[in-house]
Enzyme design. Structure first.
Site, PDB file in Angstrom:
ATOM      1  N   ASP A   1      -9.108  -6.294   2.924  1.00  0.00           N
ATOM      2  CA  ASP A   1      -8.281  -6.838   2.437  1.00  0.00           C
ATOM      3  C   ASP A   1      -8.043  -8.308   2.640  1.00  0.00           C
ATOM      4  OD1 ASP A   1      -7.372  -4.333   0.615  1.00  0.00           O
ATOM      5  OD2 ASP A   1      -6.376  -3.650   2.446  1.00  0.00           O
TER       6      ASP A   1
ATOM      7  N   ASP B   1      -4.458  -2.962   4.962  1.00  0.00           N
ATOM      8  CA  ASP B   1      -4.595  -2.454   6.045  1.00  0.00           C
ATOM      9  C   ASP B   1      -6.765  -2.671   6.130  1.00  0.00           C
ATOM     10  OD1 ASP B   1      -6.112  -1.037   4.376  1.00  0.00           O
ATOM     11  OD2 ASP B   1      -4.713   0.997   4.784  1.00  0.00           O
TER      12      ASP B   1
ATOM     13  N   ASP C   1       0.837  -1.615  -0.254  1.00  0.00           N
ATOM     14  CA  ASP C   1      -0.134   0.232   0.052  1.00  0.00           C
ATOM     15  C   ASP C   1       0.903   1.128   0.474  1.00  0.00           C
ATOM     16  OD1 ASP C   1      -2.247  -1.722   0.088  1.00  0.00           O
ATOM     17  OD2 ASP C   1      -1.953  -1.435   2.402  1.00  0.00           O
TER      18      ASP C   1
END
Length: 1009
Positions: free
Chosen positions: A727, A723, A379
């Site tokens: 996900d 997070d 990310d």
């Protein structure tokens, strides 16, 4: 107003009975207001912190019973529950019994007792190590289980408290991805769109929508969607689902702590080596027995009962017991029980040290798998950047402001009011003005992007968002979800009903047909204005700013009427079941800066040097993603939108794939957006994944598709960060799932193998370093142990064939062999398995996940040292002047064999330094000062050897040596160092670094993988 609680445990238990009509039970108790009063709480203000201890006394603590840890005695029983140890114990007991009742020979008794003592010492060391590792894992689990829960306490203040301090009456904030810390009742008047997954507790396959019909929140269930508050009614053992949750978590922990693939492979290696040892041990016993029968036994030609090799030593049938003990001792030495022990020690040591590097390991196998990672999907926000959001510029009412300084003076009162409503009402974040950061900003609570806009409203426009919220009534809300990339809220004030929506510009602006100009007029949005807005967004994104668009419109009478018809307790819970966000009016666009973490460019460069491709996967605008990717070197600084065709070095995993070309011309530096990526199929998808550097505007499903394709089609070893709740599929699908410890939801953490406690990409690189260190340390131990195995087996068997059945002509007795076994198994495992990682580990390509544990370089060193040591020790044992070299008076006497035993130990003490470097590195002492465990182990071995030689006597069958003899033994032992250097120079080939950008082809030493 909070007061003393009066609710009893039996009353509260009626609310959370699985399978019962709990909403009816709540109504019978008087509803949420009566429940809150009985719990001595207040929906808006919460409880007083000073009442927590009293509540714990009344209702119990929020702790569940823990499974008992195995005692040290149980570990000891487990350590001696070994086939070879049992055989050795039986042999030792037999020797003692023969000495006591048959031969009346003190030497036989000493031999038996000495072996028993050695077995106890070896098992004791193994017991202590395993017990400590067990305690270490338990303590890490306890640390990780203690999470922070957001509550409302002390007159409405938002506070984060330990999960163990949650008590009945607490008002707890629940958001998407949370794992509920206790039983409770949802406060419907302060909650929006909450759904819970209770499948693990109740077996219900579908998420349950929580509201007036079912407001009960069960401990251990997870929040799939929505946000709100609940009042806690039961904690710890008082929760009916507590025992179920304990069993569930214990099963998960057992799965996480199960044997890793490396442990299973090494168990197989140990078993095969053990079989070899059994063959050599059996052959030694048979050879010794046969020679004894020929030279001393019934077949002795001279017919006397005396030992022909040792005159004066009478023939005894217990000699066969001695031979059996020698054979079993060889088996014990040969069986590398230290292999599994070394993996356990290395894993435990690495897990503990990784915690220091902000890596909490939830699944043991993830440690070693990270060492083979060839691709990291990361990310952007909070991982590559600091997650320290600041609104720096914006577009308001048709004008672009490059700075927000002086914005209050530019906006009139009407504009300020509209902007204040758009920002404050349509937000679930907050600011804690009681806690300041290092820049003097209040502490952000909730989504950092939302909080940054709230702070800019306060700082730049002078509007307190709390006053705006208090003056309005919120009727419905669509909480922000990653896959939607926007959120919406309905509010009413003075009989005016308005819809606010904000989110990713390409999503939100696409639903706009109007904009509000600087004069306050709502006008249709012409192409010129839309083009202007697009230019502003692209310009902000190109400088790495995150862009958020704010829109609004007034609800029609029909919408208001329908909302009121379906209202429940003054709320419109079903309003957003449709998609009312259309014909919106664009008000503003914020540009938000999130600085790049200082360590990230260096960390990304280390990954690329280590042969690991880094892919940024983000929901941000493509321009923002490209800007950040350039800054942290994921993309070249001179990257252009049209990717260049280059030769790309393939990962080690693909080199093993025979169907893939070893060199191929591919697109490099590819940047894609989620909508285009998810449309790809077959070979196009495979090629895109092989060349992708940045995936912008992606959804959690895009991330899962990328991970699955990289792993299953491209044969990559994939690590992925996540997070959010959504996900979880990608985290589960990856070889290693890495959840964010700060921004990550509890669901994401449950799905992950490793939790990055500081959300920092640098910590992810540290996990790769530790992963490679585990494999490297196991290989060091293998090199050391197998070298000793080969020497011990060769020396014992050859001497047995040459000693004509003597029971005394052994250079290594059973007790001495057990001491060597202790050195190379337990002590060497401790020393070599806890070597700290070095930066050189990140300067070579990753190993294939199926790469053999023993490389050709290792074979070279093992066989080389085995040949050298075996020839040297056989010369010192069998030659006519071997005793003279060692300073012994008599050839074949106890002093002679004590010298051989001492030399053998010193050869391997010095060889341990060689085994610190197993890739032909010349400087074997590099990093030795940091390897503190090695210092202690070497010291223990030296002290133990001195005590054994000087004071072992009949127990160890040794005799004290003079100082000159010690010097001689140590000097001969030190020859292992120059021999190791010589072996390093044979066919030495430096490993090439893998250049991930394809500028240089890989010319690494392929045979080593």
């Amino acid at each position: 107003m909070a007061s003393k609680p009066t609710a009893t445990l039996p009353e509260l238990r009626t609310l959370t009975v699985l399978g019962a009509n709990n909403a009816k039970a709540l109504k019978k108790l008087g509803g949420i207001d009566t429940l809150t009063r009985k719990l001595g709480s207040d929906i808006s203000k919460g409880i007083k912190t000073s009442s927590v201890e009293e509540r714990k006394r009344i209702y119990g603590e929020n702790r569940l019973p823990e499974s008992a840890t195995a005692t040290i005695w149980e570990h000891f029983i487990d350590s001696i529950d070994d086939r070879d140890i049992k055989i050795l114990v039986v042999a030792a007991v037999s020797s003692v019994l023969f000495g006591v009742f048959i031969t009346k020979d003190w030497d036989d008794m000493i031999q038996g007792f000495a072996i028993m003592t050695a077995v106890i010492i070896v098992s004791g060391v193994s017991t202590i190590q395993n017990y400590r590792q067990d305690l270490g894992f338990k303590s890490l689990q306890k640390v990780a289980a203690d999470r922070k829960i957001e509550t409302i306490r002390d007159n409405g203040k938002s506070q984060k408290v330990s999960v163990y301090d949650i008590v009945p009456g607490d008002i707890v904030r629940v958001t998407e991805g949370d794992l509920l810390p206790a039983d409770g009742v949802l406060i419907c008047s302060k909650s929006y769109g909450v759904t819970c997954d209770q499948s693990s507790l109740t077996g219900e396959p579908e998420p349950i929508r929580k509201g007036g019909d079912d407001p009960i929140m069960f401990f251990g269930s997870s929040v799939n969607e929505g946000e709100g508050f609940m009042i806690v009614t039961a904690v710890g053992e008082a929760t009916p689902t507590g025992s179920t949750f304990v069993e569930l978590m214990e099963a998960k922990n057992d799965a996480r702590l199960k044997q890793t693939p490396m442990q299973e492979r090494l168990d197989d290696v140990a078993e095969k080596i053990g079989y070899l040892g059994m063959v050599v041990g059996a052959m030694t016993f048979l050879v010794l027995t046969g020679l004894w029968f020929i030279w001393d036994g019934p077949l002795d030609p001279d017919g006397n009962s005396m030992d022909d090799v040792d005159p004066g030593h009478p023939r005894q049938w217990t000699d066969l017991v001695t031979f059996f003990i020698v054979g079993v001792s060889i088996v014990v030495v040969a069986v590398p029980e230290g292999l599994p022990l070394s993996v356990t020690i290395s894993l435990a040591y690495s897990v503990r040290k990784m915690m220091d590097d902000n890596n909490y390991v939830r699944t043991l196998s993830a440690c070693e798998t990270m060492g083979s990672a060839t691709c990291l999907c990361t990310d952007k926000t909070g991982t590559l950047t600091e997650n320290r959001m600041t609104a720096t510029e914006g577009w308001f009412f048709g004008k672009h402001f490059s700075s927000l300084s002086g914005l209050k003076q530019e906006l009139n009162n009407a504009q300020q009011q509209i902007l204040g409503n758009c920002v404050a009402v349509n937000s679930s974040a907050g600011l804690n003005f009681d806690v300041k950061d290092h820049n003097g900003k209040p502490q952000f609570r909730g989504n950092p992007t939302e909080a940054a806009i709230l702070w800019s409203l306060n700082e730049r426009v002078g509007i307190d968002y709390r006053k705006v919220r208090d003056s309005t009534t919120t009727l419905a809300r669509r909480p922000f979800r990653k896959q939607d990339k926007y959120m919406s809220t309905i509010r009413t004030e003075e009989n005016v009903y308005e819809l606010y929506s904000k989110g990713a510009p390409e999503i939100v602006i696409d639903r706009c047909t109007n904009f509000q100009d600087w004069d306050g007029k709502v006008k249709p949005m012409p192409k010129q204005i839309r083009a202007q807005v697009d230019r502003v967004i692209s310009d902000m994104a190109s400088r790495g700013l995150r862009t958020i668009a704010l829109t609004t419109r007034t609800l029609s009478e029909k919408e208001v009427s329908e909302g009121k018809k379906e209202a429940i307790d003054g709320r419109w819970p079903k309003f957003f079941d449709s998609a009312p966000e259309n014909d919106m009016t664009l008000i503003a666009i914020f540009g938000i800066e999130d600085p790049l973490r200082e360590q990230v460019p260096g960390a990304v460069a280390r990954c690329q040097t280590a042969g690991i491709r880094v892919i940024m996967v983000t929901g941000d605008h493509k321009g923002t993603a490209v800007s950040i990717a350039k800054k942290c070197s994921i993309l070249p600084a001179n990257w252009m939108p049209n990717p260049v065709i280059r030769k790309v070095a393939e990962s080690p995993s693909k080199r093993k794939n025979k169907t893939s070309p070893t060199q191929s011309r591919m697109l490099f530096g590819q940047v894609m957006e989620g909508p285009a990526f998810r449309k790809l199929k077959g070979d196009e998808l495979r090629q895109a994944c092989q060349n992708l550097c940045v995936l912008a505007r992606s959804s959690p499903k895009d991330k899962a598709l990328l991970v699955n394709t990289l792993r299953d089609v491209c044969n990559e070893v994939v690590g992925v960060t996540g997070d959010g709740t959504n996900d979880a599929p990608a985290l589960s699908a990856a070889d290693v799932g890495l959840a964010m410890g700060i921004a990550g939801t509890e669901i994401a953490k449950e799905a992950a193998n490793i939790v990055i406690m500081d959300d920092n990409f640098n910590s992810i690189v540290a996990s790769v370093r530790w992963g490679r260190s585990i494999r490297e340390n196991i290989r060091k131990f293998l090199t050391f142990q197998l070298s000793i195995n080969l020497v011990a087996l060769t020396l014992t068997f050859v001497v047995a064939c040459c000693n004509r059945g003597s029971t005394t002509k052994f250079p290594l007795t059973s007790v001495q062999l057990l001491w060597v076994n202790l050195i190379m198994d337990s002590f060497a495992a401790l020393a070599l398995a806890t070597e700290p990682p070095t930066d050189s580990l990140l300067q070579r390509p990753p190993d294939n996940r199926d790469a053999p544990m023993i490389t050709k370089i290792m074979w070279k060193h093992m066989i080389g040292h085995a040949i050298f040591q075996s020839m040297l020790l056989l010369y010192l044992t069998l030659s006519s002047n071997g005793h003279a070299v060692l300073g012994a008076v008599e050839n074949g006497g106890r002093m002679h064999y004590t010298g051989i035993f001492n030399t053998f130990v010193w050869l391997n003490v010095f060889n341990k330094f060689n085994c610190r470097k197993i890739n032909d590195e010349i400087n074997i002492f590099e990093g030795l000062s940091e390897s503190h465990m090695s210092h202690y182990i070497i010291l223990i071995i030296i002290i133990g050897q001195v005590l054994m030689i000087n004071y072992g006597g009949d127990w160890c069958q040794t005799t004290p040596l003079s100082l000159n003899q010690w010097y001689t033994n140590i000097l001969i032992g030190s020859l292992s160092i120059p021999v190791g250097t010589f072996l390093r120079l044979i066919k030495r080939s430096d490993r090439a670094k893998l250049n991930i950008r394809g500028k240089v082809e890989v010319k690494g030493n392929k045979k080593d993988f």
